[in-house]
Design an enzyme around this catalytic site. Structure first.
Site, short mmCIF file in Angstrom:
data_model
loop_
_atom_site.label_atom_id
_atom_site.label_comp_id
_atom_site.label_asym_id
_atom_site.label_seq_id
_atom_site.Cartn_x
_atom_site.Cartn_y
_atom_site.Cartn_z
N ASP A 234 62.80 -57.49 -52.76
CA ASP A 234 64.15 -57.45 -53.29
C ASP A 234 64.20 -58.51 -54.39
OD1 ASP A 234 67.40 -57.02 -51.71
OD2 ASP A 234 66.78 -57.01 -53.81
C1 GLC Z 1 69.88 -56.54 -55.19
C2 GLC Z 1 69.92 -55.67 -53.96
C3 GLC Z 1 68.96 -54.52 -54.03
C4 GLC Z 1 68.80 -54.08 -55.46
C5 GLC Z 1 68.10 -55.19 -56.21
C6 GLC Z 1 67.98 -54.88 -57.70
O1 GLC Z 1 70.08 -57.88 -54.87
O2 GLC Z 1 69.78 -56.32 -52.70
O3 GLC Z 1 69.49 -53.47 -53.19
O4 GLC Z 1 68.04 -52.87 -55.53
O5 GLC Z 1 68.72 -56.44 -56.02
O6 GLC Z 1 69.26 -54.83 -58.25
#
Ligand code: GLC
Length: 753
Positions: A234
């Site tokens: 993430d």
């Molecule tokens: C965010 C979210 C994730 C997302 C990623 C990119 O913090 O937790 O679901 O795909 O970062 O935006």
């Protein structure tokens, strides 16, 4: 043990360590590093999951900066309520086409996390409180998007069930609920749909960051489940880059400005990191680039067709909670007061990284007017801006109540303002804004014919539920939600949605009420297996509306279910369904299983399969749903294996988890449990063992009369048996079993393992 890469492609094999290390972190906020010399192209990843959030200028992972227009479909809370895997696949395929058109290779979704508490700010992005529902619906999304060649990123792996303190909080979960609930949802997707990537979550699990947990990312995900794709972090989830890559986390996003690439090189050169992990990560990126390489130049997107699909999906996502006196559907000639700011300014998606810039946006008031031949007047009734101006609030309410009194039927659009629920935030209560609750009460007082339409990403308390004749739970429906809602209100669409999460009567009743959020960065999943309906059923608690509930404008009767065990040991449950009403409709049929006298703790019943059937008035059809044998298994934390318990199972065909229509019993042959006896095994466990039992009985009976009673005790079902049976083998010397004898018994008992 790391799943060995069978071979590194020619391209990768010739790279230097520095080049391979550079591939294990992003090149830009949304893309990987290309290496032209070996033909490795740049891969672009972006959000999802209910539309495409493609940013071409400012970048962020919280939905702050603008993104290019894309179709905003219903988020998972709505789409999941359709229980329609074919529809979900079509929606995901459309998102895949839009991704292709904007040169995106991986869409970051679906969200397969379990809705542990309705307080979670991201529940709108997740499918269900149940792992089979969540896993099956998520798998459909993966299959849909990957049919276009665009990769999915199954997220957030794992046990990311709250937003509070999400970047470091440890989800502390016992093994059985972790396996049987929180991981099972992801396991279903990995093994059924083979996502090209999995996104590890921010949080810790039992004290270990998901991003650097070799048990999670290698032993479970790869070695047990057979995942052969790439693990991406993430955004900002990596704490220790070297530990992460050793654990099987292949791609750090966003890039850390080269910092961590050098750390990897240094770790390999110092001998603290085996280069095989770097080779594996680089190889998986190479393979991802190959899997997602565009195969054709077709990039055109039919925006109108996608909007029509969004409207179809919205209508199928709506759950008819109640409909006293068949108030719905309304006649097109009806005289209607439409009240509620959401009818004009729709709440149609959640806040945060999934926030889509829609290609267009339907307003319910407009769509109702375009379908109506009658009269429709509108009043906002409440302000969407946060206000304490009591005069404004009173004036808005007075105007709305006056309108409600002047028309035959009132349709109230209520719900949660966007600021109330978002990625990164959790709610602290389940209540609608007080001004909306006051408005609804004031309307009920002047007009009994009230339809409430709810716009909310997660559960809200419904104190007025008994006093309004009709309620539509419309969740968040995407850009065409206004049209989908109008279709349902006037009956162009007969609602068939069903709840994938329980609507409780109050927050205090919820399973995680006393543990949610945790403290000092630890949250204890104290409810164990009993999440969602499992909790309310085990405690025989009333709920506002149960898991699986959803009404129709028609009605359905069920025949008696039958069951057949397949060659693979799965159980096919078949039931006949008849449309007993006057209108065509669709019924989602659920199958729940239970086993009496289980040797382990079990919920009352658990969803194992579901299907649906569309029927004309008077029509009948049979639905066959497969309950997989593997899904009957519980996780044995001592044997470290899944165990299907032998015995008589009951399979129930149901219209909801509490509307049980018929049942059929099936004898299932169980698994052998491969647990070695040890000195810590109980005497009762040993006496039940085919080898140890007789030997111990003999040993206890062989030493004179005073010990014979010890052996006899296990011949009857006495309280003393329970008491003595609890003794660990290492402490039964007093019963005449010497240490040497015990060693012989253990050796003989474990010899067959
Ligand atoms: C965010 C979210 C994730 C997302 C990623 C990119 O913090 O937790 O679901 O795909 O970062 O935006």
């Amino acid at each position: 043990m790391h799943t060995p890469i069978t071979s590194t492609s020619a391209g990768i094999a010739n790279l230097t360590l520095e080049e391979k290390a550079s591939l294990t972190s992003g090149g830009t906020f949304w893309s990987t590093k290309p290496i032209e010399s070996i033909g490795l192209r740049e891969i672009t990843l972006t959000d999802g999951p209910h539309g495409l959030r493609r940013q071409d200028k400012a970048h962020d992972h919280l939905g702050i900066a603008q993104s290019l227009p894309s179709t905003c479909f219903p988020p998972a809370a709505g789409l999941g309520s359709s229980w329609d895997v074919e529809l979900i696949a079509r929606v995901a395929e459309a998102i895949g086409r839009e991704a292709r058109a904007l040169d995106v290779d991986v869409v970051l979704g679906p969200g397969a996390n379990i809705k542990r508490s309705p307080l979670c700010g991201r529940n709108f992005e997740y499918f269900s409180e149940d792992p089979i529902a969540s896993g099956t619906l998520s798998a459909a999304w993966v299959q849909g998007i990957q049919a276009t060649g665009v990769g999915a990123s199954l997220k957030h792996f794992a046990a990311n069930n709250q937003e509070f303190d999400r970047m470091r909080s440890s989800s502390d979960i016992d093994e059985r609920p972790l396996r049987e609930i929180y991981l099972r949802s992801f396991q279903r997707v990995v093994q059924d749909a083979h996502p090209y990537t999995v996104m590890c979550s921010y949080n810790r699990i039992n004290g270990v960051y998901a991003s650097q947990d070799p048990w999670l990312l290698t032993s479970v995900l790869r070695d047990e489940w057979g995942f052969d794709g790439l693990v991406v972090s993430d955004w900002g989830a990596v704490d220790d880059r070297v530990a992460a890559i050793a654990a099987g986390m292949d791609l750090e996003m966003p890039p850390s400005g080269g910092r961590s690439d050098q750390e990897i090189v240094d770790a390999v050169e110092s001998g603290s990191l085996d280069a095989v992990h770097v080779d594996a990560a680089a190889q998986r990126l190479w393979e991802l680039a190959e899997k997602t390489a565009p195969t054709d130049s077709a990039r055109a997107v039919d925006v109108d067709a996608h909007h029509a699909l969004a409207r179809e999906a919205a209508g199928r996502s709506i759950v008819l909670l109640k409909n006293d006196d068949d108030l719905l559907p309304l006649s097109r000639d009806e005289d209607i007061a439409v009240i509620g700011a959401f009818a004009e300014q729709p709440r149609y998606q959640g806040s945060g990284s999934s926030n889509i810039n829609p290609t267009r946006l339907d307003k319910a008031i407009d769509e109702m007017r375009s379908l109506s031949n009658g009269t429709i007047e509108f009043a906002a009734g409440f302000s969407l801006e946060k206000t304490t101006d009591t005069e404004t609030i009173a004036a808005l309410r007075e105007e709305a109540v006056h309108l409600a009194a002047a028309h035959r039927v009132v349709v109230v659009f209520a719900g949660l303002p966007g600021r109330a629920e978002s990625e990164g935030l959790d709610r602290s209560h389940l209540d609608l804004p007080q001004d909306q609750l006051d408005l609804i009460e004031a309307i009920i007082a002047v007009n009994p014919r009230v339809v409430v339409v709810l716009s909310n990403g997660s559960v809200v308390r419904l104190p007025f539920a008994a006093r309004v004749p009709a309620i539509l739970e419309a969740w968040l429906l995407g850009q065409a939600g206004g049209g989908g809602t109008a279709d349902v209100i006037f009956g162009d669409v007969n609602p068939s949605g069903k709840l994938t999460e329980t609507l409780p009567l109050r927050l205090q009743d919820t399973p995680a009420f006393l543990s949610y959020g945790g403290e000092f960065s630890h949250v204890r999943y104290s409810e164990g297996l009993f999440v969602g309906y499992r909790w309310y059923d085990a405690r025989d608690m009333d709920v506002a509306f149960p898991f699986g509930h959803g009404l129709s404008y028609t009605s359905f009767s069920y025949g008696e279910p039958t069951a057949v065990i397949t060659d693979d040991g799965d159980i096919d449950v078949t039931v006949s369904v008849t449309n007993t009403g006057a209108r065509a409709g669709r019924e989602v049929v659920q199958v729940y299983s239970s086993i009496g006298n289980s040797s382990v703790q079990r919920p009352v019943r658990e969803l194992k399969a579901f299907g649906s059937v569309e029927l004309e008035p008077g029509g009948s059809a049979t639905v066959t749903m497969r309950a997989r044998r593997a899904d009957l298994a519980y996780w044995h934390p001592i044997a470290q294996q899944w165990v299907v318990e032998g015995g008589l199972y009951t399979f129930v065909a149901a219209s909801s988890s509490r509307d049980l229509r018929g049942e059929v019993e099936v004898e299932v042959v169980g698994d052998e449990i491969d647990v070695a006896l040890t000195r810590d095994s109980s005497l009762a466990e040993a006496m039940a063992h085919p080898v140890a039992g007789p030997l111990l009985a003999q040993a206890m009976g062989a030493n004179g009369q005073e010990n014979a009673s010890a052996a006899d005790i296990f011949d009857d079902d006495s309280a003393l048996q329970t008491i003595m049976g609890a003794y660990p083998l290492g402490r039964i010397a007093m019963m005449g079993v010497s240490s040497d004898m015990l060693d012989q018994v253990l050796a003989a008992s474990n010899a067959q393992r």
